[in-house]
Design a protein around this motif. Sequence first.
Motif, PDB file in Angstrom:
ATOM      1  N   ALA A  54       0.731  -1.262  -0.056  1.00 31.01           N
ATOM      2  CA  ALA A  54       0.042  -0.004   0.016  1.00 31.01           C
ATOM      3  C   ALA A  54       0.843   1.220   0.129  1.00 31.01           C
ATOM      4  CB  ALA A  54      -0.872  -0.068   1.371  1.00 31.01           C
ATOM      5  N   TYR A  55       2.124   1.277   0.677  1.00 30.34           N
ATOM      6  CA  TYR A  55       3.028   2.475   0.832  1.00 30.34           C
ATOM      7  C   TYR A  55       3.416   2.630  -0.750  1.00 30.34           C
ATOM      8  CZ  TYR A  55       6.484   5.442   2.797  1.00 30.34           C
ATOM      9  OH  TYR A  55       7.281   6.537   2.863  1.00 30.34           O
ATOM     10  N   ARG A  57       2.270   1.473  -3.608  1.00 27.90           N
ATOM     11  CA  ARG A  57       1.287   2.033  -4.401  1.00 27.90           C
ATOM     12  C   ARG A  57       0.873   3.309  -4.216  1.00 27.90           C
ATOM     13  NH1 ARG A  57      -3.407  -2.482  -4.359  1.00 27.90           N
ATOM     14  NH2 ARG A  57      -2.473  -3.966  -5.648  1.00 27.90           N
ATOM     15  N   ARG A  58       1.136   3.978  -2.810  1.00 29.64           N
ATOM     16  CA  ARG A  58       0.736   5.316  -2.415  1.00 29.64           C
ATOM     17  C   ARG A  58       2.032   6.271  -3.358  1.00 29.64           C
ATOM     18  NH1 ARG A  58      -0.487   8.297   3.344  1.00 29.64           N
ATOM     19  NH2 ARG A  58      -0.708  10.239   2.556  1.00 29.64           N
ATOM     20  N   LEU A 117      -8.053   2.152  -9.056  1.00 26.25           N
ATOM     21  CA  LEU A 117      -7.702   1.358  -8.058  1.00 26.25           C
ATOM     22  C   LEU A 117      -9.122   0.482  -7.462  1.00 26.25           C
ATOM     23  CD1 LEU A 117      -5.780   4.128  -5.784  1.00 26.25           C
ATOM     24  CD2 LEU A 117      -5.084   2.247  -6.868  1.00 26.25           C
ATOM     25  N   SER A 127      -8.693   0.525   1.648  1.00 27.78           N
ATOM     26  CA  SER A 127      -7.380   0.615   1.009  1.00 27.78           C
ATOM     27  C   SER A 127      -7.104   1.691  -0.054  1.00 27.78           C
ATOM     28  CB  SER A 127      -7.232  -0.687   0.010  1.00 27.78           C
ATOM     29  OG  SER A 127      -7.296  -1.822   0.974  1.00 27.78           O
ATOM     30  N   ILE A 131      -4.015   4.784   0.352  1.00 24.44           N
ATOM     31  CA  ILE A 131      -3.234   4.933  -1.031  1.00 24.44           C
ATOM     32  C   ILE A 131      -3.172   6.564  -1.171  1.00 24.44           C
ATOM     33  CG2 ILE A 131      -2.637   4.655  -3.025  1.00 24.44           C
ATOM     34  CD1 ILE A 131      -3.457   1.828  -2.709  1.00 24.44           C
TER      35      ILE A 131
END
Length: 165
Positions: A54-55, A57-58, A117, A127, A131
């Motif tokens: 997730a990190y 993707r962000r 997303l 989620s 993000i």
Amino acid sequence: MTFEEYAFARTSALVRLARLLTGDEHRAEDLVQDVLARAYARWGRISRTDRPDAYVRRMLVNTHNSWWRRLSSREISVAAVLDQAGDVDEATGVAERDALWRLVCDLPARQRTVIVLRYYEDLDDTSIAEILACSTGTVRTHARRALAALRQRQVAATHAWAGEL
């Protein structure tokens, strides 16, 4: 998990996400390369988080938004081709998906990111909110507005196409 293991396992998924965000395969690969280079430098800290994917993707979404803001990244390398399928076959489905994707690409960046997303990456609102660093209510609002805009544009495109016949 080492950075090399993460990169080997997730690069193709990150490139797919970047391609959906950018609409350009080469730009997507550049975007992922840039993000992975920055993630490598911070991997010690990233790997200690609960959800390193997730990190990253962000980081990808934020880097895409930064690239999108730069005037130099708004260049278009090829003209849009407006092909219409003639017979009813598999090509019709491809043409319809392509037309829908073009409508998605016309959405504002934040709405397009939420749609990508949610429907292409199959992430839930929580989620996506993580993000995008926003609330789940904001995610739902962007999704609702994006879907309304897509419906409106689809109806307008259908009427315009029917008028050409």
